[in-house]
Design a protein around this motif. Sequence first.
Motif, PDB file in Angstrom:
ATOM      1  N   ASN A   1      19.825  -5.464  41.740  1.00 48.62           N
ATOM      2  CA  ASN A   1      20.168  -6.300  42.494  1.00 48.62           C
ATOM      3  C   ASN A   1      21.504  -6.593  42.309  1.00 48.62           C
ATOM      4  O   ASN A   1      21.974  -6.678  41.328  1.00 48.62           O
ATOM      5  CB  ASN A   1      19.286  -7.583  42.300  1.00 48.62           C
ATOM      6  CG  ASN A   1      17.952  -7.381  42.485  1.00 48.62           C
ATOM      7  OD1 ASN A   1      17.324  -6.891  41.561  1.00 48.62           O
ATOM      8  ND2 ASN A   1      17.217  -7.830  43.409  1.00 48.62           N
TER       9      ASN A   1
ATOM     10  N   ASN B   1      24.659  -9.296  43.810  1.00 48.80           N
ATOM     11  CA  ASN B   1      24.837 -10.522  44.668  1.00 48.80           C
ATOM     12  C   ASN B   1      26.143 -10.929  44.311  1.00 48.80           C
ATOM     13  O   ASN B   1      26.707 -10.794  42.943  1.00 48.80           O
ATOM     14  CB  ASN B   1      23.784 -11.548  44.394  1.00 48.80           C
ATOM     15  CG  ASN B   1      22.517 -10.831  45.151  1.00 48.80           C
ATOM     16  OD1 ASN B   1      22.518 -10.711  46.642  1.00 48.80           O
ATOM     17  ND2 ASN B   1      21.471 -10.486  44.615  1.00 48.80           N
TER      18      ASN B   1
ATOM     19  N   LEU C   1      19.624 -16.055  40.480  1.00 46.71           N
ATOM     20  CA  LEU C   1      20.089 -14.781  40.908  1.00 46.71           C
ATOM     21  C   LEU C   1      19.587 -13.697  39.629  1.00 46.71           C
ATOM     22  O   LEU C   1      19.361 -12.518  39.936  1.00 46.71           O
ATOM     23  CB  LEU C   1      21.625 -14.446  41.431  1.00 46.71           C
ATOM     24  CG  LEU C   1      21.623 -15.137  42.398  1.00 46.71           C
ATOM     25  CD1 LEU C   1      23.393 -15.284  42.982  1.00 46.71           C
ATOM     26  CD2 LEU C   1      20.922 -14.499  44.014  1.00 46.71           C
TER      27      LEU C   1
ATOM     28  N   ALA D   1      14.384 -13.902  42.132  1.00 45.53           N
ATOM     29  CA  ALA D   1      15.611 -13.180  43.050  1.00 45.53           C
ATOM     30  C   ALA D   1      15.348 -11.707  43.179  1.00 45.53           C
ATOM     31  O   ALA D   1      16.276 -10.828  43.481  1.00 45.53           O
ATOM     32  CB  ALA D   1      16.640 -13.579  42.542  1.00 45.53           C
TER      33      ALA D   1
ATOM     34  N   TYR E   1      13.849  -9.842  45.263  1.00 49.15           N
ATOM     35  CA  TYR E   1      14.050  -9.482  46.537  1.00 49.15           C
ATOM     36  C   TYR E   1      15.368  -9.838  47.078  1.00 49.15           C
ATOM     37  O   TYR E   1      15.682  -9.676  48.537  1.00 49.15           O
ATOM     38  CB  TYR E   1      12.840  -9.580  47.413  1.00 49.15           C
ATOM     39  CG  TYR E   1      12.653  -9.149  48.877  1.00 49.15           C
ATOM     40  CD1 TYR E   1      12.587  -7.447  48.762  1.00 49.15           C
ATOM     41  CD2 TYR E   1      12.681  -9.445  50.144  1.00 49.15           C
ATOM     42  CE1 TYR E   1      12.564  -6.726  49.937  1.00 49.15           C
ATOM     43  CE2 TYR E   1      12.433  -8.730  51.089  1.00 49.15           C
ATOM     44  CZ  TYR E   1      12.179  -7.425  51.087  1.00 49.15           C
ATOM     45  OH  TYR E   1      12.383  -6.757  52.196  1.00 49.15           O
ATOM     46  N   VAL E   2      16.340 -10.343  46.525  1.00 49.90           N
ATOM     47  CA  VAL E   2      17.366 -10.666  46.779  1.00 49.90           C
ATOM     48  C   VAL E   2      18.848  -9.835  46.729  1.00 49.90           C
ATOM     49  O   VAL E   2      18.876  -9.578  45.289  1.00 49.90           O
ATOM     50  CB  VAL E   2      17.823 -12.175  46.327  1.00 49.90           C
ATOM     51  CG1 VAL E   2      19.226 -12.640  46.993  1.00 49.90           C
ATOM     52  CG2 VAL E   2      16.776 -13.306  46.744  1.00 49.90           C
ATOM     53  N   THR E   3      19.269  -9.239  47.481  1.00 51.88           N
ATOM     54  CA  THR E   3      20.396  -8.408  47.021  1.00 51.88           C
ATOM     55  C   THR E   3      21.406  -8.314  48.484  1.00 51.88           C
ATOM     56  O   THR E   3      20.914  -8.401  49.655  1.00 51.88           O
ATOM     57  CB  THR E   3      19.871  -6.730  46.986  1.00 51.88           C
ATOM     58  OG1 THR E   3      21.012  -6.266  46.152  1.00 51.88           O
ATOM     59  CG2 THR E   3      19.358  -5.952  47.973  1.00 51.88           C
TER      60      THR E   3
ATOM     61  N   SER F   1      23.684 -10.298  49.025  1.00 46.39           N
ATOM     62  CA  SER F   1      23.911 -11.855  49.542  1.00 46.39           C
ATOM     63  C   SER F   1      25.178 -12.341  48.733  1.00 46.39           C
ATOM     64  O   SER F   1      25.393 -12.236  47.487  1.00 46.39           O
ATOM     65  CB  SER F   1      22.897 -12.679  49.648  1.00 46.39           C
ATOM     66  OG  SER F   1      21.716 -12.068  50.143  1.00 46.39           O
TER      67      SER F   1
ATOM     68  N   TYR G   1      26.398 -16.343  47.609  1.00 45.92           N
ATOM     69  CA  TYR G   1      25.741 -17.748  47.613  1.00 45.92           C
ATOM     70  C   TYR G   1      27.107 -18.565  47.537  1.00 45.92           C
ATOM     71  O   TYR G   1      27.699 -18.314  46.331  1.00 45.92           O
ATOM     72  CB  TYR G   1      24.825 -17.719  46.474  1.00 45.92           C
ATOM     73  CG  TYR G   1      23.334 -17.328  46.732  1.00 45.92           C
ATOM     74  CD1 TYR G   1      23.126 -15.953  46.843  1.00 45.92           C
ATOM     75  CD2 TYR G   1      22.343 -18.141  46.979  1.00 45.92           C
ATOM     76  CE1 TYR G   1      22.016 -15.481  47.387  1.00 45.92           C
ATOM     77  CE2 TYR G   1      21.139 -17.811  47.319  1.00 45.92           C
ATOM     78  CZ  TYR G   1      20.806 -16.400  47.495  1.00 45.92           C
ATOM     79  OH  TYR G   1      19.760 -15.903  47.937  1.00 45.92           O
TER      80      TYR G   1
END
Length: 256
Positions: free
Chosen positions: A181, A183, A230, A235, A237-239, A241, A243
């Motif tokens: 990931n 971010n 993060l 997190a 499935y968070v990539t 992005s 913040y």
Amino acid sequence: MRLKDKVALVTGASSGIGKAIATRFAAEGAHVVVNYRPGGKIDTDAAQAEVAAFGPRALAVAADVSKRDDVQRMMDQVISEFGRIDIAINNAGIEIKKPFLEVGDDEWNRVIGVNLFGSYVVSQICARQMVKQGDGGKLIFISSVHEDIPFPDYTAYCASKGGVRMMMRNLSIELAPYRINVNNIAPGAIATPINQAVLDDPTASKNAIGEIPWGRFGRPEEVAAVAAFLASEDADYVTGSTYYVDGGLTQQVTLY
Ligand code: NAP
């Protein structure tokens, strides 16, 4: 404990936001690698004292992130101590205030060297190791609201952070197959030594606060809280992005 037994490198962890992230990650159960600049604000004894407070499995490593050999040496030390790396926080950063017409090549290269080249080289070396490990990882860049918002007299800084934004977006695609990931966190005005001149000047401080809907500077711990999210499995499935941790500054500035 969100980061139990994860190995986390935090660059520029001797001060401000980096120190707050290192402290939070240690409290979340991570084995923290505190990177500090050779010849910088703190010496080896102070760095050792900082990691001693984090428990037995923390490490302080001097390395200038703008030098590939230093970063490689640091990573060799991390692998020899912990055998792996799970999280890399690209936090080390500098800024130089200078009108564009007066900026010298050396000043330009110093800012780009730490903020952009440093972030590139640390993430490349960490990502190669994560790919070798085969079970993913987290890359987090501490960019700035100035990855997007112009800031006259800080052109090299804005160029470096804009570059970090595009690097993060590219890497989120290139490294997705490896479950890494990627971010950004974009702080607004946070009360740290990088802003000391403004914090010490009541008029400048009042003007800065006047642009922030939340009505105050942010605290380094408030950036660290987002970094902890993060860096955690929450997190996964968070990539790709950014913040914003800016008390609404970005929305206020882009209103006009
Ligand atoms: P800071 O207190 O000045 O921290 C910067 C850290 O980076 C210091 O520990 C510094 O060490 C280290 N560093 C500088 N050059 C380095 C190098 N070549 N190699 C390794 N470490 C190096 O400022 P901060 O506010 O916490 O800044 C952290 C990050 O947040 C930066 O990337 C900054 O651009 C970003 N940011 C901050 C704000 C804010 O309002 N504070 C807003 C947006 C973005 P020495 O002091 O020893 O040189």
